[in-house]
Design a protein around this motif. Structure first.
Motif, PDB file in Angstrom:
ATOM      1  N   GLN A 171       0.829  -1.206   0.000  1.00 12.04           N
ATOM      2  CA  GLN A 171       0.000   0.000   0.000  1.00 12.04           C
ATOM      3  C   GLN A 171       0.864   1.256   0.000  1.00 12.04           C
ATOM      4  O   GLN A 171       0.543   2.229  -0.683  1.00 12.04           O
ATOM      5  CB  GLN A 171      -0.961  -0.015   1.186  1.00 12.04           C
ATOM      6  N   HIS A 172       1.935   1.253   0.768  1.00  9.54           N
ATOM      7  CA  HIS A 172       2.848   2.401   0.762  1.00  9.54           C
ATOM      8  C   HIS A 172       3.411   2.632  -0.641  1.00  9.54           C
ATOM      9  O   HIS A 172       3.492   3.773  -1.106  1.00  9.54           O
ATOM     10  CB  HIS A 172       3.998   2.195   1.751  1.00  9.54           C
ATOM     11  N   LYS A 173       3.791   1.548  -1.312  1.00  6.65           N
ATOM     12  CA  LYS A 173       4.315   1.664  -2.676  1.00  6.65           C
ATOM     13  C   LYS A 173       3.262   2.267  -3.609  1.00  6.65           C
ATOM     14  O   LYS A 173       3.584   3.090  -4.468  1.00  6.65           O
ATOM     15  CB  LYS A 173       4.764   0.301  -3.201  1.00  6.65           C
ATOM     16  N   GLU A 174       2.032   1.852  -3.454  1.00  6.51           N
ATOM     17  CA  GLU A 174       0.945   2.374  -4.299  1.00  6.51           C
ATOM     18  C   GLU A 174       0.721   3.857  -4.037  1.00  6.51           C
ATOM     19  O   GLU A 174       0.526   4.638  -4.973  1.00  6.51           O
ATOM     20  CB  GLU A 174      -0.343   1.579  -4.064  1.00  6.51           C
ATOM     21  N   ILE A 175       0.754   4.267  -2.779  1.00  3.74           N
ATOM     22  CA  ILE A 175       0.582   5.693  -2.457  1.00  3.74           C
ATOM     23  C   ILE A 175       1.720   6.495  -3.078  1.00  3.74           C
ATOM     24  O   ILE A 175       1.490   7.545  -3.696  1.00  3.74           O
ATOM     25  CB  ILE A 175       0.504   5.916  -0.933  1.00  3.74           C
ATOM     26  N   ILE A 176       2.949   6.018  -2.948  1.00  8.60           N
ATOM     27  CA  ILE A 176       4.096   6.713  -3.535  1.00  8.60           C
ATOM     28  C   ILE A 176       3.925   6.809  -5.050  1.00  8.60           C
ATOM     29  O   ILE A 176       4.163   7.867  -5.645  1.00  8.60           O
ATOM     30  CB  ILE A 176       5.413   6.008  -3.140  1.00  8.60           C
ATOM     31  N   LYS A 177       3.504   5.730  -5.668  1.00  9.98           N
ATOM     32  CA  LYS A 177       3.281   5.728  -7.120  1.00  9.98           C
ATOM     33  C   LYS A 177       2.254   6.789  -7.507  1.00  9.98           C
ATOM     34  O   LYS A 177       2.454   7.561  -8.454  1.00  9.98           O
ATOM     35  CB  LYS A 177       2.817   4.344  -7.564  1.00  9.98           C
ATOM     36  N   LYS A 178       1.150   6.857  -6.778  1.00  8.04           N
ATOM     37  CA  LYS A 178       0.077   7.808  -7.099  1.00  8.04           C
ATOM     38  C   LYS A 178       0.507   9.246  -6.830  1.00  8.04           C
ATOM     39  O   LYS A 178       0.156  10.155  -7.580  1.00  8.04           O
ATOM     40  CB  LYS A 178      -1.196   7.473  -6.326  1.00  8.04           C
ATOM     41  N   VAL A 179       1.259   9.472  -5.761  1.00  2.00           N
ATOM     42  CA  VAL A 179       1.771  10.822  -5.488  1.00  2.00           C
ATOM     43  C   VAL A 179       2.693  11.249  -6.625  1.00  2.00           C
ATOM     44  O   VAL A 179       2.619  12.391  -7.111  1.00  2.00           O
ATOM     45  CB  VAL A 179       2.495  10.885  -4.119  1.00  2.00           C
ATOM     46  N   ASN A 180       3.530  10.346  -7.093  1.00  2.00           N
ATOM     47  CA  ASN A 180       4.426  10.651  -8.216  1.00  2.00           C
ATOM     48  C   ASN A 180       3.636  10.938  -9.496  1.00  2.00           C
ATOM     49  O   ASN A 180       3.987  11.844 -10.252  1.00  2.00           O
ATOM     50  CB  ASN A 180       5.422   9.524  -8.443  1.00  2.00           C
ATOM     51  N   VAL A 184       6.929   9.774   3.831  1.00  2.00           N
ATOM     52  CA  VAL A 184       8.259   9.201   4.023  1.00  2.00           C
ATOM     53  C   VAL A 184       8.669   9.279   5.487  1.00  2.00           C
ATOM     54  O   VAL A 184       9.139   8.296   6.072  1.00  2.00           O
ATOM     55  CB  VAL A 184       9.295   9.891   3.103  1.00  2.00           C
ATOM     56  N   GLU A 185       8.471  10.424   6.105  1.00  2.00           N
ATOM     57  CA  GLU A 185       8.844  10.573   7.518  1.00  2.00           C
ATOM     58  C   GLU A 185       7.988   9.694   8.414  1.00  2.00           C
ATOM     59  O   GLU A 185       8.477   9.097   9.371  1.00  2.00           O
ATOM     60  CB  GLU A 185       8.764  12.037   7.954  1.00  2.00           C
ATOM     61  N   HIS A 186       6.710   9.598   8.112  1.00  2.00           N
ATOM     62  CA  HIS A 186       5.802   8.767   8.902  1.00  2.00           C
ATOM     63  C   HIS A 186       6.202   7.297   8.804  1.00  2.00           C
ATOM     64  O   HIS A 186       6.231   6.589   9.812  1.00  2.00           O
ATOM     65  CB  HIS A 186       4.365   8.971   8.426  1.00  2.00           C
ATOM     66  N   ILE A 187       6.509   6.847   7.625  1.00  2.00           N
ATOM     67  CA  ILE A 187       6.933   5.452   7.458  1.00  2.00           C
ATOM     68  C   ILE A 187       8.219   5.202   8.231  1.00  2.00           C
ATOM     69  O   ILE A 187       8.332   4.223   8.980  1.00  2.00           O
ATOM     70  CB  ILE A 187       7.124   5.089   5.970  1.00  2.00           C
ATOM     71  N   ARG A 188       9.182   6.073   8.049  1.00  2.22           N
ATOM     72  CA  ARG A 188      10.496   5.866   8.684  1.00  2.22           C
ATOM     73  C   ARG A 188      10.417   5.883  10.208  1.00  2.22           C
ATOM     74  O   ARG A 188      11.166   5.157  10.866  1.00  2.22           O
ATOM     75  CB  ARG A 188      11.490   6.925   8.206  1.00  2.22           C
ATOM     76  N   ARG A 189       9.554   6.726  10.761  1.00  5.40           N
ATOM     77  CA  ARG A 189       9.468   6.817  12.221  1.00  5.40           C
ATOM     78  C   ARG A 189       8.355   5.940  12.779  1.00  5.40           C
ATOM     79  O   ARG A 189       8.605   4.953  13.458  1.00  5.40           O
ATOM     80  CB  ARG A 189       9.227   8.265  12.645  1.00  5.40           C
ATOM     81  N   GLU A 190       7.144   6.324  12.507  1.00  7.89           N
ATOM     82  CA  GLU A 190       5.983   5.714  13.148  1.00  7.89           C
ATOM     83  C   GLU A 190       5.718   4.288  12.670  1.00  7.89           C
ATOM     84  O   GLU A 190       5.522   3.380  13.479  1.00  7.89           O
ATOM     85  CB  GLU A 190       4.740   6.580  12.930  1.00  7.89           C
ATOM     86  N   ASP A 191       5.664   4.098  11.364  1.00  8.44           N
ATOM     87  CA  ASP A 191       5.312   2.777  10.842  1.00  8.44           C
ATOM     88  C   ASP A 191       6.393   1.745  11.134  1.00  8.44           C
ATOM     89  O   ASP A 191       6.090   0.587  11.425  1.00  8.44           O
ATOM     90  CB  ASP A 191       5.024   2.842   9.344  1.00  8.44           C
ATOM     91  N   LYS A 192       7.637   2.150  11.062  1.00  2.41           N
ATOM     92  CA  LYS A 192       8.708   1.190  11.337  1.00  2.41           C
ATOM     93  C   LYS A 192       8.731   0.819  12.814  1.00  2.41           C
ATOM     94  O   LYS A 192       8.970  -0.342  13.160  1.00  2.41           O
ATOM     95  CB  LYS A 192      10.036   1.724  10.854  1.00  2.41           C
ATOM     96  N   ASP A 193       8.452   1.769  13.705  1.00  2.00           N
ATOM     97  CA  ASP A 193       8.339   1.451  15.136  1.00  2.00           C
ATOM     98  C   ASP A 193       7.207   0.461  15.360  1.00  2.00           C
ATOM     99  O   ASP A 193       7.355  -0.525  16.083  1.00  2.00           O
ATOM    100  CB  ASP A 193       8.106   2.709  15.970  1.00  2.00           C
TER     101      ASP A 193
END
Length: 133
Positions: free
Chosen positions: A18-27, A115-124
């Motif tokens: 899902q993260h990949k899909e969001i990144i794709k759509k934002v791009n 990106v920041e949310h994934i790196r901090r919150e989601d990875k935790d």
């Protein structure tokens, strides 16, 4: 433009997809907005992102509930904040049109926040999830 990289992987397959899909759509939004794509198409892309993000957040929160993630309230608060910002972007696009300024703002908000949310919150969360499931 955002790029998926291994440092964004949570190790939870559905969440990562899902993260990949969001990144794709934002791009796609950035690309098409920068190249003068028709206003209605850009608006539809923003509407899609709004719905997709909400769906993604609810599914991610279900994972958190399953493993009794202790920071779920704070994590949900972050999700609701982004949902509110995306709703405001969509409303502005519907009333003012998908201007270059709006598209730039959408990409800045969605890109940097995500990106920041994934790196901090989601990875935790993912670390906790793997330890408790």
């Amino acid at each position: 433009m955002l790029e998926w990289s291994d440092d964004l992987a949570t190790g939870i397959q559905k969440v990562d997809e899902q993260h990949k899909e969001i990144i794709k759509k934002v791009n796609e939004l950035y690309y098409h907005g920068s190249n003068g794509l028709e206003q209605e198409v850009i608006l539809e892309m923003i509407r899609f992102l709004e719905k997709y993000i909400v769906t993604h957040f609810r599914e991610e929160e279900e994972y958190q509930e399953k493993c009794k993630y202790p920071n779920i309230s704070e994590h949900k608060r972050y999700h609701r904040e982004l949902e509110k910002e995306v709703l405001e972007l969509k409303q502005r696009a519907e009333t003012e049109g998908a201007t270059a300024t709006l598209i730039t703002k959408a990409n800045r908000i969605l890109g940097s926040w995500l990106v920041e949310h994934i790196r901090r919150e989601d990875k935790d969360f993912a670390t906790y999830y793997r330890q408790h499931m």
